[in-house]
Write a protein that holds these residues in place. Structure first.
Motif, PDB file in Angstrom:
ATOM      1  N   LEU A  44       0.832  -1.211   0.000  1.00 24.27           N
ATOM      2  CA  LEU A  44       0.000   0.000   0.000  1.00 24.27           C
ATOM      3  C   LEU A  44       0.861   1.253   0.000  1.00 24.27           C
ATOM      4  CD1 LEU A  44      -3.153  -0.591   2.176  1.00 24.27           C
ATOM      5  CD2 LEU A  44      -2.895  -0.461  -0.303  1.00 24.27           C
ATOM      6  N   SER A  45       1.907   1.261   0.831  1.00 22.16           N
ATOM      7  CA  SER A  45       2.706   2.488   0.934  1.00 22.16           C
ATOM      8  C   SER A  45       3.481   2.744  -0.356  1.00 22.16           C
ATOM      9  CB  SER A  45       3.636   2.438   2.147  1.00 22.16           C
ATOM     10  OG  SER A  45       4.829   1.764   1.848  1.00 22.16           O
ATOM     11  N   ARG A  46       3.923   1.688  -1.042  1.00 21.57           N
ATOM     12  CA  ARG A  46       4.701   1.884  -2.263  1.00 21.57           C
ATOM     13  C   ARG A  46       3.835   2.076  -3.508  1.00 21.57           C
ATOM     14  NH1 ARG A  46      10.094   1.010  -1.082  1.00 21.57           N
ATOM     15  NH2 ARG A  46      10.216   1.349   1.152  1.00 21.57           N
ATOM     16  N   ALA A  47       2.538   1.890  -3.362  1.00 19.55           N
ATOM     17  CA  ALA A  47       1.637   2.203  -4.478  1.00 19.55           C
ATOM     18  C   ALA A  47       1.217   3.670  -4.402  1.00 19.55           C
ATOM     19  CB  ALA A  47       0.406   1.296  -4.445  1.00 19.55           C
ATOM     20  N   ASP A  48       1.732   4.360  -3.390  1.00 17.69           N
ATOM     21  CA  ASP A  48       1.359   5.758  -3.209  1.00 17.69           C
ATOM     22  C   ASP A  48       2.174   6.677  -4.126  1.00 17.69           C
ATOM     23  OD1 ASP A  48      -0.197   7.707  -2.214  1.00 17.69           O
ATOM     24  OD2 ASP A  48       0.699   7.760  -0.219  1.00 17.69           O
ATOM     25  N   SER A  49       1.637   7.870  -4.370  1.00 16.02           N
ATOM     26  CA  SER A  49       2.306   8.845  -5.231  1.00 16.02           C
ATOM     27  C   SER A  49       1.602  10.169  -5.071  1.00 16.02           C
ATOM     28  CB  SER A  49       2.241   8.382  -6.689  1.00 16.02           C
ATOM     29  OG  SER A  49       2.512   9.467  -7.568  1.00 16.02           O
ATOM     30  N   HIS A  50       2.340  11.264  -5.304  1.00 12.16           N
ATOM     31  CA  HIS A  50       1.700  12.571  -5.293  1.00 12.16           C
ATOM     32  C   HIS A  50       0.848  12.776  -6.543  1.00 12.16           C
ATOM     33  CE1 HIS A  50       4.474  14.281  -8.305  1.00 12.16           C
ATOM     34  NE2 HIS A  50       5.299  13.386  -7.803  1.00 12.16           N
ATOM     35  N   VAL A  51       1.035  11.903  -7.530  1.00  9.57           N
ATOM     36  CA  VAL A  51       0.181  11.961  -8.730  1.00  9.57           C
ATOM     37  C   VAL A  51      -1.038  11.089  -8.466  1.00  9.57           C
ATOM     38  CG1 VAL A  51       0.063  11.529 -11.203  1.00  9.57           C
ATOM     39  CG2 VAL A  51       2.232  12.235 -10.167  1.00  9.57           C
ATOM     40  N   VAL A  54      -2.095   7.597  -9.865  1.00 11.67           N
ATOM     41  CA  VAL A  54      -1.253   6.417  -9.634  1.00 11.67           C
ATOM     42  C   VAL A  54      -1.804   5.550  -8.501  1.00 11.67           C
ATOM     43  CG1 VAL A  54       1.037   5.613  -8.951  1.00 11.67           C
ATOM     44  CG2 VAL A  54       0.829   7.467 -10.617  1.00 11.67           C
ATOM     45  N   PRO A  55      -1.965   6.086  -7.275  1.00 11.18           N
ATOM     46  CA  PRO A  55      -2.505   5.214  -6.218  1.00 11.18           C
ATOM     47  C   PRO A  55      -3.948   4.797  -6.478  1.00 11.18           C
ATOM     48  CG  PRO A  55      -2.243   7.476  -5.426  1.00 11.18           C
ATOM     49  CD  PRO A  55      -1.577   7.405  -6.764  1.00 11.18           C
ATOM     50  N   GLU A  56      -4.739   5.675  -7.096  1.00 12.88           N
ATOM     51  CA  GLU A  56      -6.133   5.305  -7.399  1.00 12.88           C
ATOM     52  C   GLU A  56      -6.184   4.036  -8.240  1.00 12.88           C
ATOM     53  OE1 GLU A  56      -7.958   9.840  -7.607  1.00 12.88           O
ATOM     54  OE2 GLU A  56      -8.235   8.502  -9.317  1.00 12.88           O
ATOM     55  N   LEU A  57      -5.427   4.094  -9.350  1.00  9.02           N
ATOM     56  CA  LEU A  57      -5.453   2.956 -10.271  1.00  9.02           C
ATOM     57  C   LEU A  57      -4.768   1.744  -9.642  1.00  9.02           C
ATOM     58  CD1 LEU A  57      -4.654   3.126 -14.086  1.00  9.02           C
ATOM     59  CD2 LEU A  57      -4.012   1.187 -12.672  1.00  9.02           C
ATOM     60  N   ALA A  58      -3.596   1.969  -9.044  1.00 12.23           N
ATOM     61  CA  ALA A  58      -2.830   0.845  -8.496  1.00 12.23           C
ATOM     62  C   ALA A  58      -3.631   0.136  -7.404  1.00 12.23           C
ATOM     63  CB  ALA A  58      -1.486   1.338  -7.952  1.00 12.23           C
ATOM     64  N   ARG A  59      -4.254   0.918  -6.524  1.00  6.95           N
ATOM     65  CA  ARG A  59      -4.999   0.295  -5.420  1.00  6.95           C
ATOM     66  C   ARG A  59      -6.272  -0.397  -5.906  1.00  6.95           C
ATOM     67  NH1 ARG A  59      -3.963   4.774  -0.637  1.00  6.95           N
ATOM     68  NH2 ARG A  59      -1.768   4.191  -0.418  1.00  6.95           N
ATOM     69  N   ILE A 131      -0.881   1.464 -18.963  1.00  7.87           N
ATOM     70  CA  ILE A 131       0.506   1.204 -19.398  1.00  7.87           C
ATOM     71  C   ILE A 131       1.469   1.898 -18.438  1.00  7.87           C
ATOM     72  CG2 ILE A 131       2.210   1.620 -21.221  1.00  7.87           C
ATOM     73  CD1 ILE A 131      -0.164   1.639 -23.224  1.00  7.87           C
ATOM     74  N   LEU A 132       1.213   3.178 -18.165  1.00  8.11           N
ATOM     75  CA  LEU A 132       2.168   3.983 -17.395  1.00  8.11           C
ATOM     76  C   LEU A 132       2.202   3.586 -15.921  1.00  8.11           C
ATOM     77  CD1 LEU A 132       1.442   7.415 -19.110  1.00  8.11           C
ATOM     78  CD2 LEU A 132       3.381   5.896 -19.517  1.00  8.11           C
ATOM     79  N   VAL A 133       1.053   3.267 -15.347  1.00 11.64           N
ATOM     80  CA  VAL A 133       1.056   2.829 -13.947  1.00 11.64           C
ATOM     81  C   VAL A 133       1.721   1.456 -13.837  1.00 11.64           C
ATOM     82  CG1 VAL A 133      -0.371   2.243 -11.940  1.00 11.64           C
ATOM     83  CG2 VAL A 133      -0.902   4.274 -13.289  1.00 11.64           C
ATOM     84  N   GLY A 134       1.567   0.624 -14.854  1.00 13.48           N
ATOM     85  CA  GLY A 134       2.319  -0.634 -14.882  1.00 13.48           C
ATOM     86  C   GLY A 134       3.813  -0.359 -14.828  1.00 13.48           C
ATOM     87  N   ASP A 135       4.267   0.593 -15.624  1.00 13.89           N
ATOM     88  CA  ASP A 135       5.693   0.955 -15.611  1.00 13.89           C
ATOM     89  C   ASP A 135       6.118   1.471 -14.233  1.00 13.89           C
ATOM     90  OD1 ASP A 135       5.780   0.290 -18.260  1.00 13.89           O
ATOM     91  OD2 ASP A 135       5.802   2.346 -19.012  1.00 13.89           O
ATOM     92  N   PHE A 136       5.255   2.261 -13.625  1.00 16.16           N
ATOM     93  CA  PHE A 136       5.546   2.794 -12.288  1.00 16.16           C
ATOM     94  C   PHE A 136       5.707   1.651 -11.280  1.00 16.16           C
ATOM     95  CE2 PHE A 136       3.784   4.045  -8.124  1.00 16.16           C
ATOM     96  CZ  PHE A 136       4.704   5.016  -7.760  1.00 16.16           C
TER      97      PHE A 136
END
Lengths: 346, 346
Positions: A44-51, A54-59, A131-136
């Motif tokens: 959870l903490s590493r899926a976080d981002s100021h963008v 990113v966390p919305e999609l990742a979570r 694609i981009l969140v996968g890269d992140f």
């Protein structure tokens, strides 16, 4: 073909009937609960981002109820050995990120609408963000690995990352290719699925302080389990052992995926049967009737039970790989997990 | 605004007029030729795969005449210091793979048809293959890094990888967003471009055996150079200093990219001008006339020269970062390369 696995099937089916409440997966969840709580917090903490996106999609993806089987295998493998250095948590989270990055890209590549019973992330945030969140997530995975300062484990997972992508390209190149051989298929499932299971177990063993033999045993266990897992998945896509038609039956067929049930049927069917399969293969608009006709062919040629027989071979090999290790509760549990993974198809 | 960079511009423009045959880039090519021959051989061998589509696509992109500025900076940075450990070659190739992986994914995300004057890889092999081969190149990049066993440099590049993807997501989220601020823009170009220049120079310095001050100087140099580079790119997209209309003028406009020339114009233009920009922004079908109208607005508001002034600020900061280092031919050359990179816009 059935002669070579019937005994095995009977034995595991008997176990189901007599089964106590806790499945092997439940027991694995239980045995790894403390470590997995740390893994989940790290994820959870590493899926976080100021963008925000990113966390919305990742979570959305990460919290959508996947079993987290791969990271559980990493921490379980580490527990199997006595000399843990604490890095299993980071590697487990990294493995899950790698897996989720792959799912995000695969759903774009396969144009999948659904994932884990919900609309795929790409249906909510679009292909570009997926694609981009996968890269992140992949970048974050490598950062977590670097933090362990374990360059050898990093080597195992970076090699897995390249092989997985290569396997996906191979699968793409073979999409709808009627000449795909069982050997091609074996290469695809090894690369796209089994290699990450292998790496997840191998780096777990390394984090647990395994010696060379222990590391190799767990790598082999993971590889064989991953192969079994994918073979079962591919049989399930046509309804499993009995070819039972369900809501998603034939997804692979419509995507033109050359899986073993189809490859065997194309090799052995009549000309009419081959035509029936070829017409539906790769046609996103193939009807329920077309899928049912194809499943009837697979049933007549017994390609589903034979695909599952192959899964059983790999499952047995996974269990045998563990036999070089000292007897322990965790060893027994990892062995049971294999059986559970193939029983999904019955 | 022009007062603060005129002297600088005059000085570099004078240099152009008196220029000897060899540009700084030519001299950099020359100074790094031996190392770059090794880098190029490594790049070709690691773009290989038994899956035919992988080397076909990868080589199509890699051999399409990019300048390979980033890996050149890595080996040049290593040469600047005396204690090279030989790992600069691997890091340079890894940096180029990371860059090319990003290009493959960006072209899918931006729906770009052309790259380096040729049809983009996605127009030849499709979006799916472009996504997956990008993933493959990233995996191979990490494998090359792992081979150096230099975990600190791996940390620099894995962090860059995550930040780059995050920056691309941020840019995507801001696409067509008329409220995008100059600060948002600065964050985007730092993440999507400058951070890889920074990492390329930093790991080069580390591979060259730089001390902490040397490492920091090169990181700062790369970061500022990367910022300057992207600002110039973004001015060039509207014809550079003079707003000269060319074949690809306005690509960013049609893609809805919020770059500094547009952000400043939206903040300062009349209501009519803002409407003119807003109508063309993000419209892939915007006509040449619409683009010309927007460029006329940018010219009236002097947002192109002001964008280039900002590039000059970063360029000067890049050169200043080098001043803590001992005087050497390579230091002078790296300083000259900065000037060359901003002169592209004139």
């Amino acid at each position: 073909m059935s002669a070579c696995w019937d005994g095995y099937t009977v034995s595991v089916l008997t176990q189901i009937k007599e089964a106590p409440a806790a499945t092997p997966i439940d027991r694995l969840l239980n045995a790894t609960a403390d470590d997995m709580a740390k893994v989940n917090a790290l994820i959870l903490s590493r899926a976080d981002s100021h963008v925000e996106m990113v966390p919305e999609l990742a979570r959305y993806l990460i919290e959508s109820g996947g079993k987290r089987l791969r990271p559980m295998l990493t921490v379980a493998a580490a527990q199997l050995f006595a000399n843990g250095n604490g890095s299993a948590i980071n590697f487990a989270a990294a493995v899950e990120f790698m897996h989720n990055a792959t799912l995000l890209h695969d759903d774009v590549v396969d144009e999948s609408d659904m994932r884990r019973g919900k609309p795929a992330a790409r249906m909510v945030w679009g292909n570009k963000a997926s694609i981009l969140v996968g890269d992140f997530l992949l970048g974050q995975a490598f950062m977590m690995m670097v933090e362990t300062r374990d360059i050898d484990s990093l080597g195992v997972l970076s090699a897995a990352s390249a092989v997985m992508a290569e396997g996906e390209v191979f699968q793409l190149a073979k999409t709808g290719d009627l000449t795909t051989s069982p050997e091609d298929y074996a290469a695809v499932i090894r690369a796209k699925t089994a290699v990450l299971f292998e790496a997840a177990c191998e780096v777990g063993a390394m984090a647990g302080g395994a010696d060379e033999a222990g590391r190799k045993a767990l790598a082999q266990y993971g590889l064989e389990l991953g192969n079994a897992f994918q073979l079962v998945d591919d049989a399930l896509d046509y309804g499993g052992q009995a070819g039972t038609l369900g809501k998603n039956t034939g997804d692979d067929l419509r995507e033109g995926k050359m899986t073993l049930p189809i490859i065997l049927a194309l090799a052995e069917g009549t000309e009419v049967e081959r035509d029936t399969i070829a017409k539906a293969l790769g046609d996103p608009e193939a009807t329920v009737e077309q899928v049912a006709d194809v499943v009837a062919i697979l049933t007549r040629l017994e390609t589903l039970p034979r695909t599952l027989a192959k899964a059983h071979e790999h499952a047995r090999a996974a269990q045998q790989a563990l036999e070089v290790l000292p007897v322990s509760d965790m060893r027994a549990l990892l062995s049971d997990v294999v059986e559970f993974s193939v029983l999904r198809a019955y």
